[in-house]
Design a protein around this motif. Structure first.
Motif, PDB file in Angstrom:
ATOM      1  N   GLY A   9       0.814  -1.211   0.000  1.00 28.84           N
ATOM      2  CA  GLY A   9       0.000   0.000   0.000  1.00 28.84           C
ATOM      3  C   GLY A   9       0.846   1.257   0.000  1.00 28.84           C
ATOM      4  O   GLY A   9       1.899   1.314   0.642  1.00 28.84           O
ATOM      5  N   GLU A  10       0.401   2.261  -0.712  1.00 22.95           N
ATOM      6  CA  GLU A  10       1.092   3.547  -0.745  1.00 22.95           C
ATOM      7  C   GLU A  10       0.069   4.665  -0.865  1.00 22.95           C
ATOM      8  O   GLU A  10      -1.116   4.423  -1.125  1.00 22.95           O
ATOM      9  N   ASN A  11       0.518   5.887  -0.674  1.00 23.71           N
ATOM     10  CA  ASN A  11      -0.382   7.044  -0.726  1.00 23.71           C
ATOM     11  C   ASN A  11       0.239   8.143  -1.582  1.00 23.71           C
ATOM     12  O   ASN A  11       1.370   8.567  -1.316  1.00 23.71           O
ATOM     13  N   PHE A  12      -0.511   8.588  -2.579  1.00 21.87           N
ATOM     14  CA  PHE A  12      -0.033   9.633  -3.494  1.00 21.87           C
ATOM     15  C   PHE A  12      -0.881  10.897  -3.425  1.00 21.87           C
ATOM     16  O   PHE A  12      -0.672  11.830  -4.207  1.00 21.87           O
ATOM     17  N   ASP A  13      -1.843  10.948  -2.493  1.00 17.50           N
ATOM     18  CA  ASP A  13      -2.714  12.123  -2.389  1.00 17.50           C
ATOM     19  C   ASP A  13      -1.935  13.389  -2.070  1.00 17.50           C
ATOM     20  O   ASP A  13      -2.212  14.463  -2.604  1.00 17.50           O
ATOM     21  N   GLY A  14      -0.971  13.275  -1.148  1.00 18.61           N
ATOM     22  CA  GLY A  14      -0.204  14.455  -0.760  1.00 18.61           C
ATOM     23  C   GLY A  14       0.599  15.014  -1.913  1.00 18.61           C
ATOM     24  O   GLY A  14       0.582  16.226  -2.179  1.00 18.61           O
ATOM     25  N   LYS A  15       1.305  14.133  -2.620  1.00 19.51           N
ATOM     26  CA  LYS A  15       2.080  14.579  -3.780  1.00 19.51           C
ATOM     27  C   LYS A  15       1.156  15.148  -4.846  1.00 19.51           C
ATOM     28  O   LYS A  15       1.495  16.124  -5.525  1.00 19.51           O
ATOM     29  N   GLY A  16      -0.025  14.525  -4.995  1.00 21.52           N
ATOM     30  CA  GLY A  16      -0.978  15.026  -5.975  1.00 21.52           C
ATOM     31  C   GLY A  16      -1.489  16.413  -5.620  1.00 21.52           C
ATOM     32  O   GLY A  16      -1.604  17.278  -6.489  1.00 21.52           O
ATOM     33  N   PHE A  17      -1.778  16.626  -4.329  1.00 25.45           N
ATOM     34  CA  PHE A  17      -2.312  17.925  -3.932  1.00 25.45           C
ATOM     35  C   PHE A  17      -1.272  19.026  -4.117  1.00 25.45           C
ATOM     36  O   PHE A  17      -1.556  20.075  -4.706  1.00 25.45           O
ATOM     37  N   VAL A  18      -0.066  18.784  -3.631  1.00 25.06           N
ATOM     38  CA  VAL A  18       0.991  19.799  -3.764  1.00 25.06           C
ATOM     39  C   VAL A  18       1.352  19.990  -5.237  1.00 25.06           C
ATOM     40  O   VAL A  18       1.544  21.125  -5.701  1.00 25.06           O
ATOM     41  N   GLY A  19       1.421  18.887  -5.995  1.00 24.35           N
ATOM     42  CA  GLY A  19       1.708  19.013  -7.418  1.00 24.35           C
ATOM     43  C   GLY A  19       0.637  19.790  -8.149  1.00 24.35           C
ATOM     44  O   GLY A  19       0.928  20.564  -9.055  1.00 24.35           O
ATOM     45  N   GLY A  20      -0.626  19.603  -7.732  1.00 26.16           N
ATOM     46  CA  GLY A  20      -1.712  20.364  -8.335  1.00 26.16           C
ATOM     47  C   GLY A  20      -1.603  21.852  -8.044  1.00 26.16           C
ATOM     48  O   GLY A  20      -1.847  22.689  -8.918  1.00 26.16           O
ATOM     49  N   LEU A  21      -1.240  22.190  -6.810  1.00 23.38           N
ATOM     50  CA  LEU A  21      -1.028  23.600  -6.467  1.00 23.38           C
ATOM     51  C   LEU A  21       0.080  24.212  -7.318  1.00 23.38           C
ATOM     52  O   LEU A  21      -0.075  25.281  -7.910  1.00 23.38           O
ATOM     53  N   ARG A  22       1.215  23.530  -7.360  1.00 22.57           N
ATOM     54  CA  ARG A  22       2.355  24.060  -8.109  1.00 22.57           C
ATOM     55  C   ARG A  22       2.029  24.179  -9.592  1.00 22.57           C
ATOM     56  O   ARG A  22       2.484  25.107 -10.270  1.00 22.57           O
ATOM     57  N   GLY A  23       1.258  23.231 -10.095  1.00 23.29           N
ATOM     58  CA  GLY A  23       0.877  23.291 -11.495  1.00 23.29           C
ATOM     59  C   GLY A  23       0.025  24.499 -11.834  1.00 23.29           C
ATOM     60  O   GLY A  23      -0.044  24.910 -12.996  1.00 23.29           O
ATOM     61  N   ARG A  24      -0.620  25.072 -10.838  1.00 21.54           N
ATOM     62  CA  ARG A  24      -1.438  26.279 -11.028  1.00 21.54           C
ATOM     63  C   ARG A  24      -0.718  27.529 -10.529  1.00 21.54           C
ATOM     64  O   ARG A  24      -1.327  28.586 -10.363  1.00 21.54           O
ATOM     65  N   GLY A  25       0.586  27.384 -10.278  1.00 22.14           N
ATOM     66  CA  GLY A  25       1.386  28.542  -9.886  1.00 22.14           C
ATOM     67  C   GLY A  25       1.265  28.932  -8.429  1.00 22.14           C
ATOM     68  O   GLY A  25       1.569  30.066  -8.068  1.00 22.14           O
ATOM     69  N   ILE A  26       0.840  28.009  -7.569  1.00 26.63           N
ATOM     70  CA  ILE A  26       0.671  28.299  -6.141  1.00 26.63           C
ATOM     71  C   ILE A  26       1.752  27.572  -5.347  1.00 26.63           C
ATOM     72  O   ILE A  26       1.833  26.341  -5.384  1.00 26.63           O
ATOM     73  N   ASP A  27       2.592  28.317  -4.654  1.00 27.18           N
ATOM     74  CA  ASP A  27       3.637  27.737  -3.812  1.00 27.18           C
ATOM     75  C   ASP A  27       3.124  27.731  -2.370  1.00 27.18           C
ATOM     76  O   ASP A  27       2.860  28.782  -1.796  1.00 27.18           O
ATOM     77  N   PRO A  28       2.969  26.554  -1.763  1.00 33.77           N
ATOM     78  CA  PRO A  28       2.409  26.506  -0.408  1.00 33.77           C
ATOM     79  C   PRO A  28       3.366  27.016   0.682  1.00 33.77           C
ATOM     80  O   PRO A  28       2.925  27.259   1.798  1.00 33.77           O
ATOM     81  N   LYS A  29       4.616  27.180   0.384  1.00 32.81           N
ATOM     82  CA  LYS A  29       5.585  27.595   1.392  1.00 32.81           C
ATOM     83  C   LYS A  29       5.164  28.904   2.054  1.00 32.81           C
ATOM     84  O   LYS A  29       4.810  29.873   1.385  1.00 32.81           O
ATOM     85  N   GLY A  30       5.194  28.916   3.383  1.00 31.75           N
ATOM     86  CA  GLY A  30       4.899  30.129   4.143  1.00 31.75           C
ATOM     87  C   GLY A  30       3.431  30.398   4.385  1.00 31.75           C
ATOM     88  O   GLY A  30       3.100  31.308   5.165  1.00 31.75           O
ATOM     89  N   HIS A  31       2.537  29.633   3.791  1.00 30.45           N
ATOM     90  CA  HIS A  31       1.104  29.877   3.954  1.00 30.45           C
ATOM     91  C   HIS A  31       0.629  29.482   5.358  1.00 30.45           C
ATOM     92  O   HIS A  31       1.084  28.484   5.923  1.00 30.45           O
ATOM     93  N   ASP A  32      -0.302  30.248   5.872  1.00 24.01           N
ATOM     94  CA  ASP A  32      -1.026  29.877   7.101  1.00 24.01           C
ATOM     95  C   ASP A  32      -2.274  29.130   6.661  1.00 24.01           C
ATOM     96  O   ASP A  32      -3.154  29.693   6.007  1.00 24.01           O
ATOM     97  N   VAL A  33      -2.346  27.857   7.038  1.00 18.76           N
ATOM     98  CA  VAL A  33      -3.306  26.938   6.432  1.00 18.76           C
ATOM     99  C   VAL A  33      -4.374  26.514   7.429  1.00 18.76           C
ATOM    100  O   VAL A  33      -4.083  26.164   8.574  1.00 18.76           O
ATOM    101  N   LEU A  34      -5.626  26.524   6.955  1.00 22.80           N
ATOM    102  CA  LEU A  34      -6.732  25.888   7.657  1.00 22.80           C
ATOM    103  C   LEU A  34      -7.109  24.655   6.867  1.00 22.80           C
ATOM    104  O   LEU A  34      -7.508  24.749   5.693  1.00 22.80           O
ATOM    105  N   LEU A  35      -6.971  23.479   7.483  1.00 25.09           N
ATOM    106  CA  LEU A  35      -7.295  22.217   6.839  1.00 25.09           C
ATOM    107  C   LEU A  35      -8.577  21.669   7.445  1.00 25.09           C
ATOM    108  O   LEU A  35      -8.628  21.349   8.633  1.00 25.09           O
ATOM    109  N   ALA A  36      -9.624  21.581   6.643  1.00 25.60           N
ATOM    110  CA  ALA A  36     -10.900  21.046   7.108  1.00 25.60           C
ATOM    111  C   ALA A  36     -10.937  19.550   6.841  1.00 25.60           C
ATOM    112  O   ALA A  36     -10.860  19.116   5.687  1.00 25.60           O
TER     113      ALA A  36
END
Length: 343
Positions: free
Chosen positions: A179-206
């Protein structure tokens, strides 16, 4: 494209004209016209009326024959086709079969992904049966089975072991399951693909389920500024916060049942709220402010109620499909494993 060059006697063409029609039957599978049965020459030769002032007018009519298209990525499902299943409950909303089957087709893999509607009570029995299916490449795992699958696999990859959730399973030749998990890489890769760098963000995760776990760990790895996890079951939110903190002790992190006051620069919905029209948005609308990023893990509908409200507040909205698109290749290569080189 097919073309016809009509050669006629110039003197005859000057004398007359007629509206003749020539049909070309063309197949979409070939650029050459299909062979037509021979016709007597007199049927192909335009009639020349006696009046000499007419002009010859030949109309070409293209008839396209559209062959039936197979929905299987390589055209035909055979005894050699590798099966991959996707497990979910409910399942009608999932978008992975369309995208992963397209990837199989583009890569020339003789494999097909099929949806399997499996309830939580039946998950263990299905997994035991899957071990015995010799032509099964693996499984894609989604709501609500990601956390339960961790205890049903024989081995866990690094991401699955760290996050406590599985979204892909590879069946080994001897029937053991990895078993493995690729959701995290997919989410961050999706952000970067749209020009969004998550570094430094204050995040609310629901959310604090399988998708939230993968996303939370992935964002922590990207050195976000802070993280607040909000979940209806605060104990689950706290457990996830503690788990992330053990791996990333430098990250300011908190858990709550109700949203913290913020301000936040990135809000992520990793719950299932938004799949139904009657669902409320997963965060307080007062937290939405112009310029912030609001991201979804829900893929259908593409524009959830949360994204619609966020856009009206001037937020940058990020659809759930980007998370899937960024991990399709990772999922495909993983579930096929060594079978890919044999395709």
């Amino acid at each position: 494209m097919s073309s016809i060059v009509a050669a006629s006697n110039p003197d005859s063409m000057k004398q007359s004209a007629a509206a003749s029609s020539i049909s070309i039957i063309r197949s979409e599978e070939s650029s050459r016209p299909l062979a037509l049965p021979p016709r007597p020459p007199e049927l192909l030769r335009p009639r020349i009326p006696p009046r000499s002032s007419c002009r010859l007018n030949i109309r070409l009519r293209i008839i396209t024959i559209r062959p039936m298209k197979s929905h299987h990525p390589t055209g035909t499902i055979s005894g050699a086709t590798t099966l991959v299943g996707i497990l979910a409950d409910p399942i009608a909303h999932i978008q992975t079969p369309q995208r992963l089957n397209a990837w199989f087709r583009d890569e020339g893999c003789d494999a097909v992904l099929v949806p399997m509607h499996v309830t939580a009570n039946d998950l263990e029995r299905l997994v035991e049966g899957a071990r015995r299916i010799q032509n099964l490449g693996g499984l894609i795992v989604t709501v609500p089975h990601k956390e339960s699958m961790t205890r049903l696999c024989d081995r866990l990859g690094e991401e699955a072991a760290m996050t406590g959730a599985v979204n892909a399973v590879q069946r080994m030749p001897d029937g053991r399951l990895l078993g493995e998990n690729f959701d995290g890489k997919g989410f961050v890769g999706g952000l970067r693909g749209r020009g969004i760098d998550p570094k430094g963000h204050d995040v609310l995760l629901a959310g604090a389920g399988g998708a939230a776990r993968a996303i939370g760990f992935a964002l922590a790895r990207e050195r976000i500024g802070s993280l607040v996890i909000a979940n209806r079951n605060r104990d689950r939110a706290q457990e996830l916060a503690d788990s992330i903190h053990r791996n990333f002790p430098q990250l300011p992190i908190a858990a709550t049942r109700d949203e913290a006051p913020g301000p936040f620069s990135l809000i992520v919905n990793a719950t299932t709220l938004g799949m139904k029209e009657s669902d409320e948005i997963p965060v307080a609308e007062s937290l939405l402010r112009p310029g912030m990023v609001v991201a979804e893990a829900v893929m259908k509908p593409a524009r959830t109620k949360l994204l619609d409200k966020a856009e009206r507040h001037g937020c940058h909205v990020h659809e759930g499909r980007h998370m899937l698109e960024a991990q399709i290749e990772l999922l495909g290569r993983f579930v096929l494993g060594s079978r890919q080189s044999q395709s």
